[in-house]
Design a protein around this motif. Structure first.
Motif, short mmCIF file in Angstrom:
data_model
loop_
_atom_site.label_atom_id
_atom_site.label_comp_id
_atom_site.label_asym_id
_atom_site.label_seq_id
_atom_site.Cartn_x
_atom_site.Cartn_y
_atom_site.Cartn_z
N ASN A 92 -16.97 -13.96 18.71
CA ASN A 92 -17.54 -14.36 20.00
C ASN A 92 -16.96 -13.57 21.17
OD1 ASN A 92 -19.32 -16.40 19.02
ND2 ASN A 92 -17.54 -17.71 18.68
N PHE A 93 -15.89 -12.82 20.92
CA PHE A 93 -15.27 -12.05 21.99
C PHE A 93 -15.72 -10.59 22.00
CE2 PHE A 93 -12.50 -15.63 21.21
CZ PHE A 93 -12.10 -16.03 22.49
N THR A 94 -16.66 -10.23 21.14
CA THR A 94 -17.06 -8.82 21.05
C THR A 94 -17.76 -8.34 22.32
OG1 THR A 94 -19.05 -9.51 19.85
CG2 THR A 94 -17.18 -8.74 18.54
N ARG A 95 -18.29 -9.25 23.11
CA ARG A 95 -18.87 -8.86 24.41
C ARG A 95 -17.80 -8.24 25.30
NH1 ARG A 95 -18.77 -11.32 29.32
NH2 ARG A 95 -17.88 -13.22 28.44
N LEU A 96 -16.59 -8.77 25.22
CA LEU A 96 -15.48 -8.27 26.02
C LEU A 96 -14.71 -7.18 25.30
CD1 LEU A 96 -14.06 -11.71 27.28
CD2 LEU A 96 -15.77 -10.27 28.39
N VAL A 97 -14.50 -7.40 23.99
CA VAL A 97 -13.68 -6.49 23.18
C VAL A 97 -14.52 -6.05 21.98
CG1 VAL A 97 -11.48 -6.21 21.98
CG2 VAL A 97 -11.65 -7.80 23.92
N PRO A 98 -15.33 -5.01 22.13
CA PRO A 98 -16.22 -4.59 21.03
C PRO A 98 -15.48 -4.28 19.73
CG PRO A 98 -16.82 -3.49 23.08
CD PRO A 98 -15.52 -4.19 23.34
N GLU A 99 -14.22 -3.84 19.85
CA GLU A 99 -13.45 -3.50 18.65
C GLU A 99 -13.28 -4.69 17.70
OE1 GLU A 99 -11.79 -0.97 22.06
OE2 GLU A 99 -12.62 -2.97 21.75
N ALA A 100 -13.39 -5.90 18.23
CA ALA A 100 -13.23 -7.09 17.40
C ALA A 100 -14.27 -7.17 16.29
CB ALA A 100 -13.27 -8.36 18.26
N ALA A 101 -15.39 -6.47 16.45
CA ALA A 101 -16.45 -6.48 15.43
C ALA A 101 -15.97 -5.90 14.11
CB ALA A 101 -17.67 -5.73 15.94
N ALA A 102 -14.96 -5.03 14.16
CA ALA A 102 -14.45 -4.41 12.92
C ALA A 102 -13.94 -5.46 11.94
CB ALA A 102 -13.35 -3.41 13.25
N PHE A 103 -13.43 -6.56 12.46
CA PHE A 103 -12.86 -7.59 11.60
C PHE A 103 -13.94 -8.39 10.86
CE2 PHE A 103 -9.72 -6.47 14.68
CZ PHE A 103 -8.51 -6.57 14.03
N GLU A 104 -15.20 -8.21 11.27
CA GLU A 104 -16.32 -8.89 10.62
C GLU A 104 -17.09 -7.98 9.69
OE1 GLU A 104 -17.34 -12.09 10.85
OE2 GLU A 104 -15.99 -12.84 12.40
N LEU A 105 -16.60 -6.77 9.45
CA LEU A 105 -17.27 -5.91 8.48
C LEU A 105 -17.27 -6.59 7.10
CD1 LEU A 105 -15.99 -2.32 9.33
CD2 LEU A 105 -18.39 -3.01 9.11
#
Length: 326
Positions: A92-105
């Motif tokens: 839910n924080f990927t709007r602010l911190v796009p890098e967080a999406a890597a943890f959902e690969l």
């Protein structure tokens, strides 16, 4: 001030009575999960420990089940200081911190222990630093758990079994791409609205960790549970930087220690309750299958990985996560 923020202030006023005399500091802790979820257990532990260790000088008021808004609204509330502490999915924080999406690969973490090493180490610390420009301080990463698929059509054993399903997805780009690749029709629906959407037939499938399936009672509107474990989903325990900085240095250290202890306890409980949760869901009538062709899924998601590595700018982070996971 936005309308939802006015509503939050009114709710806070009713809950606390605007009575600062009861404690020198009053903190509001919000999350979207029901009170039966481990997010509430985590919150209660923080409340009890903070109030005990501060000898009553700090009070913690808990607002579960989206009382202070959905995940996006709670994050905005923490940014502005309207809410002091929130628990929300890291995605839910990927709007602010796009890098967080890597943890959902899909399948990036081979097991929980690898996820803990990454999140509790230098990589997790580096990610936390990226929250700072938005007025947020990460206190740690509790566990949401491994995501599994539920639906009303039949067991999911291979990627092709998903084709044609109306699939609720979260806002994690890699998972959206994965389910689109597998031929589902995806819709993003807030988790607090998902039960109603499943009940009404707006979607007929979704993916969440077992604890969420239980606490939101998705078993009442979903027949089949397939243990795909296609993604490990961390939570983020986040505090408004404004609220954190307002604390005395000794209270800051105390709160960080409590958060660490609470996360460790919550993770252990999450692991311990997994098999118990499966038994309970089976008793409640869900048809559960473990015979998932994981290798087929891992092979099928390769294009999702390739796309993320090419377009996200997060290739270095992905390689760091993979190296630290070994």
């Amino acid at each position: 001030m936005r309308l939802w923020q006015v509503v939050v202030l009114l709710v806070l006023g009713l809950a606390t009575g605007w009575a600062p005399a009861r404690a020198q500091v009053q903190l509001k802790l919000a999350h979207a999960a029901p009170e039966s979820d481990l997010q509430q257990t985590l919150s209660l532990f923080i409340q009890q420990e903070v109030e005990a260790r501060s000898k009553g000088e700090i009070s913690v008021y808990i607002f579960p089940q989206g009382q202070l808004g959905n995940d996006g609204q709670m994050i905005e509330g923490a940014e502005t200081g309207v809410i002091d502490i929130i628990i929300s999915g890291l995605n839910n924080f990927t709007r602010l911190v796009p890098e967080a999406a890597a943890f959902e690969l899909p399948f990036i973490f081979p097991n929980r222990e690898a996820a803990y090493r990454v999140l509790d180490g230098a990589i997790g610390d580096s990610l936390a630093e990226k929250f700072a420009p938005f007025g947020l301080k990460v206190l740690g990463y509790p566990e949401n758990g491994y995501r599994n698929i539920t639906n009303n059509r039949g067991p999911i054993r291979r990627p092709e079994d998903l084709k044609g399903l109306q699939m609720r997805v979260n806002n994690a780009v890699p998972l959206n791409q994965m389910f689109t690749l597998f031929g589902t029709h995806t819709q993003q629906i807030p988790v607090t609205e998902l039960y109603a959407a499943l009940e009404a037939g707006l979607v007929d499938a979704q993916d969440h960790p077992l604890g969420i399936v239980l606490s939101y009672r998705f078993n009442e509107v979903q027949k089949y549970l397939s243990l795909t474990q296609h993604a490990y989903s961390p939570l983020a325990l986040v505090m408004s930087r404004k609220s954190f900085d307002a604390l005395k240095p000794e209270d800051q250290k105390m709160l960080e220690a409590v958060a660490h202890a609470a996360i460790d306890r919550q993770r252990q409980m999450s692991k311990a309750q997994e098999e118990e949760g499966l038994s309970l869901l089976a008793q409640k009538g869900m048809v559960i299958n473990r015979d998932v062709d994981v290798a087929a899924f891992q092979k099928a998601v390769r294009p999702v990985w390739d796309s993320f590595l090419k377009t996200s700018g997060g290739a270095d982070l992905v390689h760091q996560i993979l190296n630290a996971s070994q």
